[in-house]
Design a protein around this motif. Structure first.
Motif, PDB file in Angstrom:
ATOM      1  N   ALA A 405      37.171  39.371  40.317  1.00  0.00           N
ATOM      2  CA  ALA A 405      37.276  39.662  41.742  1.00  0.00           C
ATOM      3  C   ALA A 405      38.592  39.147  42.315  1.00  0.00           C
ATOM      4  O   ALA A 405      39.199  39.789  43.186  1.00  0.00           O
ATOM      5  CB  ALA A 405      36.096  39.040  42.487  1.00  0.00           C
ATOM      6  N   PHE A 406      39.063  37.985  41.835  1.00  0.00           N
ATOM      7  CA  PHE A 406      40.345  37.449  42.299  1.00  0.00           C
ATOM      8  C   PHE A 406      41.476  38.435  42.011  1.00  0.00           C
ATOM      9  O   PHE A 406      42.313  38.729  42.870  1.00  0.00           O
ATOM     10  CB  PHE A 406      40.649  36.111  41.616  1.00  0.00           C
ATOM     11  N   TRP A 407      41.511  38.933  40.770  1.00  0.00           N
ATOM     12  CA  TRP A 407      42.595  39.851  40.407  1.00  0.00           C
ATOM     13  C   TRP A 407      42.485  41.163  41.184  1.00  0.00           C
ATOM     14  O   TRP A 407      43.492  41.675  41.703  1.00  0.00           O
ATOM     15  CB  TRP A 407      42.583  40.135  38.907  1.00  0.00           C
ATOM     16  N   LEU A 408      41.297  41.716  41.272  1.00  0.00           N
ATOM     17  CA  LEU A 408      41.118  42.984  41.980  1.00  0.00           C
ATOM     18  C   LEU A 408      41.498  42.844  43.454  1.00  0.00           C
ATOM     19  O   LEU A 408      42.148  43.729  44.025  1.00  0.00           O
ATOM     20  CB  LEU A 408      39.672  43.464  41.857  1.00  0.00           C
ATOM     21  N   HIS A 409      41.121  41.737  44.071  1.00  0.00           N
ATOM     22  CA  HIS A 409      41.448  41.525  45.483  1.00  0.00           C
ATOM     23  C   HIS A 409      42.953  41.463  45.700  1.00  0.00           C
ATOM     24  O   HIS A 409      43.513  42.164  46.547  1.00  0.00           O
ATOM     25  CB  HIS A 409      40.811  40.223  45.984  1.00  0.00           C
ATOM     26  N   ASP A 410      43.633  40.605  44.924  1.00  0.00           N
ATOM     27  CA  ASP A 410      45.061  40.418  45.166  1.00  0.00           C
ATOM     28  C   ASP A 410      45.880  41.628  44.757  1.00  0.00           C
ATOM     29  O   ASP A 410      46.861  41.978  45.427  1.00  0.00           O
ATOM     30  CB  ASP A 410      45.548  39.166  44.435  1.00  0.00           C
ATOM     31  N   SER A 411      45.501  42.275  43.665  1.00  0.00           N
ATOM     32  CA  SER A 411      46.262  43.468  43.260  1.00  0.00           C
ATOM     33  C   SER A 411      46.109  44.570  44.296  1.00  0.00           C
ATOM     34  O   SER A 411      47.045  45.347  44.519  1.00  0.00           O
ATOM     35  CB  SER A 411      45.809  43.956  41.881  1.00  0.00           C
ATOM     36  N   TYR A 412      44.968  44.634  44.954  1.00  0.00           N
ATOM     37  CA  TYR A 412      44.759  45.666  45.983  1.00  0.00           C
ATOM     38  C   TYR A 412      45.479  45.299  47.282  1.00  0.00           C
ATOM     39  O   TYR A 412      46.276  46.081  47.803  1.00  0.00           O
ATOM     40  CB  TYR A 412      43.265  45.842  46.253  1.00  0.00           C
TER      41      TYR A 412
END
Length: 468
Positions: A405-412
């Motif tokens: 979720a951390f990666w998906l949030h920041d990449s988005y």
């Protein structure tokens, strides 16, 4: 634009300002790397503790080697002692594969968590991360979960200390008395306001559990019980197999403390060095300890495995492990108290000055966390099952699922929306699978633990509260 997106856009202004120009699309995509640092003091904008010049109490004092020791002391603890029984339950090959895979997986999730922290320097704990991901509800759930899991983990260490003292004394005192003695030691060790003061104690704690493991293997080899009584693969029902598999899952469950540890580092950008040391040490020790102990003790190996050793070797190994048990317990209690303390007093003088109110609240929180850990550990007959339930509910996400979720949030939000995901399909798939893995561990762990609790209750196997 939604409020969450607006908050993320604002937070994005705090991270590094590097961009890549995409001439063909006429857009600019943010590079997802660590945040900006002022070179002279390694302080990021909006850092939890900020510049500490002139402060009475300085938090940002940890070097990365000391953080590595803190991580090792916290994670490589009594969880390691259950791994030989996991191999006995599922077999050598599946057990070793699971331990190795989870070690590699935990290394990736540690990296994802550290990168998230560097991009969001205001994050001090999982509650702060929950605020970024899910808003106020996320902050309360993830923050509350951290406190609950930390208190229960401290209680588990108190029980480990109680067991060790009982073995060393041939059960000459009531078990509750041993737990009380150990709880006092844990409480005293958890009092320092900053982690660097616990860091030097953790050196002894980290060494003690590693040496205890080596001595236990030597004891198993010199006085084997059923040498060679091992199986490559063991057929088992889902509940028994999954509980055995969750032992190595939760042997890596220390990520919930990483944000707090990194917040007190001199150079947060060195955090991954500490994580590498932790994961290499833990994975290597786990595999060697589990295989060697299982080979020499056989399929009847207990959990914790030190109970299966000959009495003399069992006493030596437990005695060596005691420093780790109480220091790890103190780290957990400290974590629960620190989260609440920073939540109360962030950006106030009570954080960094010796005030009566600051020390009074800190003392109350430390006493409360340790008292709760002691009462839960010795007063609730189903405590070990509750530890399993809280680990499934929270540790499965803190160690594994939330990293995706951390990666998906920041990449988005910081990388260009859906386009950022489409440009990195492999990372997108890995992080979606990471979330799904966390969900699987959570649901499977809950089911297996609750099923085992029901079975134990029906069989009359639950101990009475405050049992001697």
């Amino acid at each position: 634009m939604t409020k969450m997106a607006e908050d993320s856009r604002r937070l994005g202004q705090l991270v590094n300002k590097g961009y890549e120009d995409d001439i063909t699309q006429g857009t600019r995509t943010r590079v997802l790397s660590g945040g900006d640092f002022h070179e002279e003091n390694n302080i990021q904008p909006d850092d939890v503790f900020g510049s500490e010049e002139g402060h009475d109490i300085k938090y940002k004092t940890l070097s990365w080697p000391l953080v590595a020791v803190l991580m090792i002391t916290e994670i490589i603890s009594n969880g390691m002692l259950s791994l030989p029984s996991s191999l006995a339950a599922v077999g050598v090959v599946p057990g070793v594969i699971v331990i190795l895979f989870l070690g590699i997986f935990a290394t990736y999730t540690a990296w994802a968590l550290i990168q998230f922290k560097l991009r969001h320097p205001e994050v001090h704990n999982m509650g702060d991360a929950g605020m970024i991901l899910f808003g106020p509800i996320g902050r309360e759930i993830l923050g509350g979960g951290t406190i609950i899991f930390a208190v229960f983990a401290a209680g588990s260490q108190i029980l480990a200390g109680q067991l060790a003292l009982g073995v060393l004394s041939n059960e000459k005192l009531c078990a509750v008395a041993f737990a009380g003695i150990f709880a006092v030691a844990v409480t005293l060790a958890s009092f320092p306001r900053t982690l660097d003061q616990l860091g030097f104690l953790s050196i002894a704690g980290g060494i003690s559990i590693v040496v205890a493991g080596i001595v236990a293997m030597a004891g198993a080899g010199s006085a084997p019980i059923q040498p060679g009584d091992v199986q490559v693969v063991v057929e088992s029902d889902f509940t028994s197999a999954f509980i055995s598999i969750t032992n190595p899952v939760f042997a890596y469950a220390g990520h919930f403390m990483f944000f707090i540890l990194i917040s007190e580092m001199i150079r947060p950008q060195d955090a991954m060095k500490a994580a590498w040391v932790l994961q290499i040490t833990a994975t290597s020790l786990y595999i060697v300890f589990a295989v060697v102990t299982y080979w020499y003790i056989g399929s009847g190996v207990s959990s914790p495995s030190l109970l299966s050793l000959k009495p003399l070797w069992s006493k030596i190994a437990f005695g060596l492990a005691i420093p780790n048990f109480f220091i790890a317990g103190s780290l957990y209690s400290h974590t629960a108290a620190k989260l609440v303390f920073v939540r109360f007093f962030r950006n106030s003088k009570h954080i960094y000055t010796h005030t009566v109110l600051g020390w009074g609240v800190w003392t109350f929180l430390i006493l409360l966390a340790n008292a709760a850990a002691f009462i839960f550990a010795v007063g609730i007959p189903i405590f070990n099952y509750l530890v399993g339930i809280t680990a499934a509910l929270f540790a499965a996400w803190y160690t594994y699922g939330l990293a995706g979720a951390f990666w998906l949030h920041d990449s988005y939000h910081l990388g260009g929306g859906f386009r950022a995901w489409s440009q990195q399909p492999l990372m997108f798939i890995i992080n979606v699978l990471t979330i799904l893995a966390g969900a699987f561990i959570c649901v499977g762990g809950l089911y297996a633990t609750i099923a085992s609790l029901i079975k134990a209750s029906a069989a009359g196997e639950l101990p009475p509260p405050f049992q001697c």
